[in-house]
Design an enzyme around this catalytic site. Sequence first.
Site, PDB file in Angstrom:
ATOM      1  N   CYS A 256      -5.189   6.283   7.831  1.00 41.61           N
ATOM      2  CA  CYS A 256      -4.797   5.432   6.939  1.00 41.61           C
ATOM      3  C   CYS A 256      -4.239   4.021   7.625  1.00 41.61           C
ATOM      4  CB  CYS A 256      -4.379   5.802   5.263  1.00 41.61           C
ATOM      5  SG  CYS A 256      -4.008   4.331   4.563  1.00 41.61           S
TER       6      CYS A 256
ATOM      7  N   ASN B 117       1.000  -1.139   0.242  1.00 41.77           N
ATOM      8  CA  ASN B 117       0.099  -0.378   0.285  1.00 41.77           C
ATOM      9  C   ASN B 117       1.175   1.252  -0.185  1.00 41.77           C
ATOM     10  OD1 ASN B 117      -2.694   0.889   2.604  1.00 41.77           O
ATOM     11  ND2 ASN B 117      -2.651   2.091   0.075  1.00 41.77           N
TER      12      ASN B 117
ATOM     13  N   GLY C  88      -8.558  -1.070   6.722  1.00 38.45           N
ATOM     14  CA  GLY C  88      -9.877  -2.877   6.790  1.00 38.45           C
ATOM     15  C   GLY C  88      -8.874  -4.073   7.270  1.00 38.45           C
TER      16      GLY C  88
ATOM     17  N   HIS D 103     -15.784   0.726   6.517  1.00 41.04           N
ATOM     18  CA  HIS D 103     -15.275  -0.403   5.985  1.00 41.04           C
ATOM     19  C   HIS D 103     -16.875  -1.087   6.039  1.00 41.04           C
ATOM     20  CE1 HIS D 103     -10.917  -0.091   4.921  1.00 41.04           C
ATOM     21  NE2 HIS D 103     -11.259   0.966   7.059  1.00 41.04           N
TER      22      HIS D 103
ATOM     23  N   CYS E  95      -4.896  -3.157   3.062  1.00 43.97           N
ATOM     24  CA  CYS E  95      -5.724  -1.616   3.842  1.00 43.97           C
ATOM     25  C   CYS E  95      -5.298  -1.703   5.320  1.00 43.97           C
ATOM     26  CB  CYS E  95      -6.438  -1.426   3.542  1.00 43.97           C
ATOM     27  SG  CYS E  95      -7.610  -0.157   3.844  1.00 43.97           S
TER      28      CYS E  95
ATOM     29  N   ASN F  51      -6.652  10.720  -1.073  1.00 44.24           N
ATOM     30  CA  ASN F  51      -6.304   9.681  -1.616  1.00 44.24           C
ATOM     31  C   ASN F  51      -6.231  10.427  -2.986  1.00 44.24           C
ATOM     32  OD1 ASN F  51      -6.945   7.999   0.374  1.00 44.24           O
ATOM     33  ND2 ASN F  51      -9.455   8.665   0.019  1.00 44.24           N
TER      34      ASN F  51
ATOM     35  N   GLU G 224     -10.565   0.039  -1.755  1.00 40.24           N
ATOM     36  CA  GLU G 224     -10.371   1.273  -0.770  1.00 40.24           C
ATOM     37  C   GLU G 224     -10.900   2.306  -1.760  1.00 40.24           C
ATOM     38  OE1 GLU G 224      -6.887   2.476   1.147  1.00 40.24           O
ATOM     39  OE2 GLU G 224      -5.993   1.125   0.917  1.00 40.24           O
ATOM     40  N   ARG G 225     -11.784   2.789  -1.277  1.00 43.08           N
ATOM     41  CA  ARG G 225     -13.015   4.164  -1.293  1.00 43.08           C
ATOM     42  C   ARG G 225     -11.768   5.137  -1.538  1.00 43.08           C
ATOM     43  NH1 ARG G 225     -15.793   7.950   3.717  1.00 43.08           N
ATOM     44  NH2 ARG G 225     -13.360   7.820   4.040  1.00 43.08           N
TER      45      ARG G 225
END
Length: 276
Positions: free
Chosen positions: A71, A11, A223, A162, A220, A62, A211-212
């Site tokens: 995050c 990530n 997540g 989430h 994530c 993002n 991921e949004r």
Amino acid sequence: MKLTKMHGLGNDFVFLTDEAGATKDYTELAQRLCHRQTGIGADGLIVVVPSEVADTRMRIINADGSEAEMCGNGIRCFAKYVYERGLVAKETFTIETLAGIMEPTLHINNGKVEQVTVNMGKPRFTAKDIPMKADVPMVKHFPVEVAGQTYEVSSVLLGVPHTEVFVDDVTKVPITTLGPALERHPLFPQGTNVNFVEVVDATHIKVRTWERGAGATLACGTGCCSSVVMAHENGFTGRDVDVAVYLGTLHIRYEEDGTVFMTGPAAEVFETELVI
């Protein structure tokens, strides 16, 4: 401008320090730098700015230019970044985020941060908190229709929203179609991150995430934490769980009092300078 590329289990993020960045609009810069063909390439832009309430402050933008509350993989990288550059001298310190104050603890070897444990706070379960258009005290086994099919989901707020979909095999999930369909489902007025979770046993799960604002990512952190929380709440696992993602493993501890701790690596890829 000096920029640093970092990643937490794949990530990846572009980092910069901006003493005057508390209120700047980084939308265009994030879109430019995060583009994988015409920029550096990353899931997000992370900006180190001063804080009046913590040791430092993290802003995360993002890849699409939207600003996220927090995050998990990013905050481990952030902790490594500020410590190794002397911006913070303590091995346990506080970071201001839009999701509240986070507290990382560094695991250091020969002056370098190899692992970071982060107190991720406590999850919130009501549909109103997530937010989600549903009147339930906890979102478990909730039916959601997508493209003519009904999926049972679990949802939670852990800094960011989430939604978990428990599956038999994460390798067979159509992440790039089902992920965005759930992310933008009318049930979620602010959108949601989507985690596809395969339970291996009581102490191991596998997670793949849409991921949004970033799309399919290699890992994530929030997540993985949310997946462990909802796996436990659904009776699938205990409270100490190893979470396998594409490039490695995160360890998540879901305490009896509800506090979630995440431990995992952070890595620096390179530094560069660009004219912005």
